[in-house]
Design an enzyme around this catalytic site. Structure first.
Site, short mmCIF file in Angstrom:
data_model
loop_
_atom_site.label_atom_id
_atom_site.label_comp_id
_atom_site.label_asym_id
_atom_site.label_seq_id
_atom_site.Cartn_x
_atom_site.Cartn_y
_atom_site.Cartn_z
N TRP A 168 2.90 8.04 -2.39
CA TRP A 168 4.32 8.16 -2.75
C TRP A 168 4.46 9.09 -3.95
O TRP A 168 5.32 9.98 -3.97
CB TRP A 168 4.87 6.77 -3.07
CG TRP A 168 6.32 6.69 -3.41
CD1 TRP A 168 7.35 6.52 -2.52
CD2 TRP A 168 6.92 6.77 -4.71
NE1 TRP A 168 8.56 6.48 -3.20
CE2 TRP A 168 8.32 6.63 -4.54
CE3 TRP A 168 6.42 6.93 -6.01
CZ2 TRP A 168 9.21 6.65 -5.62
CZ3 TRP A 168 7.30 6.95 -7.07
CH2 TRP A 168 8.69 6.81 -6.87
N ASP A 181 0.83 -1.22 0.00
CA ASP A 181 0.00 0.00 0.00
C ASP A 181 0.86 1.27 0.00
O ASP A 181 1.98 1.27 0.53
CB ASP A 181 -0.92 -0.02 1.23
CG ASP A 181 -2.09 0.94 1.10
OD1 ASP A 181 -2.36 1.41 -0.03
OD2 ASP A 181 -2.73 1.23 2.13
N ARG A 232 1.92 -4.86 6.19
CA ARG A 232 1.24 -3.81 5.44
C ARG A 232 2.11 -2.56 5.45
O ARG A 232 2.53 -2.11 6.52
CB ARG A 232 -0.14 -3.47 6.00
CG ARG A 232 -0.84 -2.40 5.13
CD ARG A 232 -2.29 -2.19 5.45
NE ARG A 232 -2.91 -1.32 4.45
CZ ARG A 232 -4.16 -1.40 4.05
NH1 ARG A 232 -4.95 -2.31 4.55
NH2 ARG A 232 -4.63 -0.55 3.14
N HIS A 265 2.39 3.56 -9.03
CA HIS A 265 2.20 2.15 -9.42
C HIS A 265 3.38 1.68 -10.27
O HIS A 265 3.90 0.59 -10.08
CB HIS A 265 0.88 1.97 -10.19
CG HIS A 265 -0.34 2.35 -9.40
ND1 HIS A 265 -0.51 1.96 -8.09
CD2 HIS A 265 -1.44 3.08 -9.72
CE1 HIS A 265 -1.67 2.44 -7.65
NE2 HIS A 265 -2.25 3.12 -8.62
N ASN A 298 1.24 3.49 -2.92
CA ASN A 298 1.77 3.95 -4.22
C ASN A 298 1.30 5.36 -4.56
O ASN A 298 2.08 6.19 -5.02
CB ASN A 298 1.30 3.03 -5.35
CG ASN A 298 1.78 1.61 -5.21
OD1 ASN A 298 2.60 1.34 -4.34
ND2 ASN A 298 1.28 0.72 -6.03
N GLY A 299 0.02 5.60 -4.35
CA GLY A 299 -0.57 6.89 -4.72
C GLY A 299 0.05 8.02 -3.91
O GLY A 299 0.45 9.06 -4.45
N ASN A 321 -10.97 -2.48 -5.37
CA ASN A 321 -10.19 -1.54 -6.20
C ASN A 321 -10.84 -1.27 -7.57
O ASN A 321 -10.49 -0.29 -8.23
CB ASN A 321 -8.75 -2.03 -6.40
CG ASN A 321 -7.88 -1.91 -5.16
OD1 ASN A 321 -6.97 -2.72 -4.95
ND2 ASN A 321 -8.13 -0.91 -4.32
#
Ligand code: IPE
Ligand code: IPE
Ligand code: MG
Length: 251
Positions: free
Chosen positions: A31, A26, A194, A43, A28-29, A74
């Site tokens: 980051w 979890d 996580r 991604h 990616n966005g 998702n």
């Protein structure tokens, strides 16, 4: 960086590594947004972290790695993001087949993969078939996966067998129930990681993680490297897994 991961690795007892590691990848966005970029950039940069996780498991001889790549929830994301992820899956599978072969890794999936675009399904089937005789480790990708769906699917299969007189109600037990899950071939999860600081399970392997040790890290998934995996395993090895017993009973 290399030296840091080597120092950490020395702290790991190789005889007591988790047999099944599951990771909720979890962040990616967030980051990407921190870098002023679009979520999809995150991604794109998640692949390096996936490679690090696979390499780390390979070094520690962890036989089962399960990665949460796309949840049943998702699909609710914006179409462009979903399309980007599906395309990334296709491209990565094509590119990484040789990595699986060189590392003797077998690929499998769990989830409603029939909902994925045909091109991605075809590539998945190709890689699954090409790697089916590999023996060092099993990499399972959770794709369009939801644990509640999985449990309900299992209940439906059992109901059909009971109604068809192929199964007695008395034969239903936890040991038996696990045979109806998508993960029949996998042992229960020993360690669940996580990333990104979120403290939740998000519908991942609920049954299989009944006694998993949980490790949460603030590292965002695209930054996750072998050293982070080793830290999680060191943390895991510091836990006392009592499975309901007293600490005294374990010695
Ligand atoms: C994880 O990163 C990847 C998927 C869920 C596909 P996110 O995309 O959830 O990133 P955040 O949580 O929004 O930062
Ligand atoms: C969980 O991450 C699913 C994957 C990592 C594939 P999400 O980012 O979708 O989880 P929530 O919705 O924030 O809990
Ligand atoms: Mg997220």
């Amino acid at each position: 960086m290399k030296r840091m991961s080597a120092t950490l690795k020395n702290k790991i007892n190789l005889a007591r590594v988790p047999q099944h590691l599951a990771i909720i990848m979890d962040g990616n966005g967030r980051w990407a947004k921190k870098k002023g970029m679009l979520r999809t950039f995150g991604h794109q940069n998640a692949i390096k972290a996936v490679r690090s996780a696979i390499e780390g498991c390979n070094e520690l001889n962890i036989p089962y790695l399960t990665l949460y790549a796309f949840s049943s929830e998702n699909w609710k994301r914006p179409t462009e993001e979903v399309n980007f992820l599906m395309n990334l899956l296709f491209k990565t599978l094509t590119k990484e087949l040789h990595t699986f072969q060189e590392n003797n890794i077998r690929l499998r999936t769990i989830g409603s993969t029939q909902l994925l675009p045909a091109q991605a399904q075809a590539e998945l089937n190709k890689v699954i078939d090409a790697t089916k005789n590999n023996t060092k480790a099993t990499l399972t990708l959770a794709l369009s996966y939801g644990s509640q769906d999985e449990i309900i699917d299992a209940v439906k299969k059992i109901c059909k067998e009971v109604v068809g007189n192929q199964k007695s109600i008395e034969s239903i037990s936890p040991e038996d129930f696990r045979n109806y899950l998508y993960t029949t071939e996998l042992p229960d999860v020993d360690l669940m990681i996580r990333t990104s600081g979120e403290l939740r399970i998000s519908n991942f392997l609920l049954w299989q993680s009944a006694y998993a040790e949980l490790h949460f890290t603030k590292v965002l998934w695209p930054d996750f490297r072998k050293k982070d995996l080793f830290k999680a395993v060191i943390d895991y090895q510091s836990r006392e897994r009592r499975f309901g017993k007293t600490g005294e009973q374990l010695v």
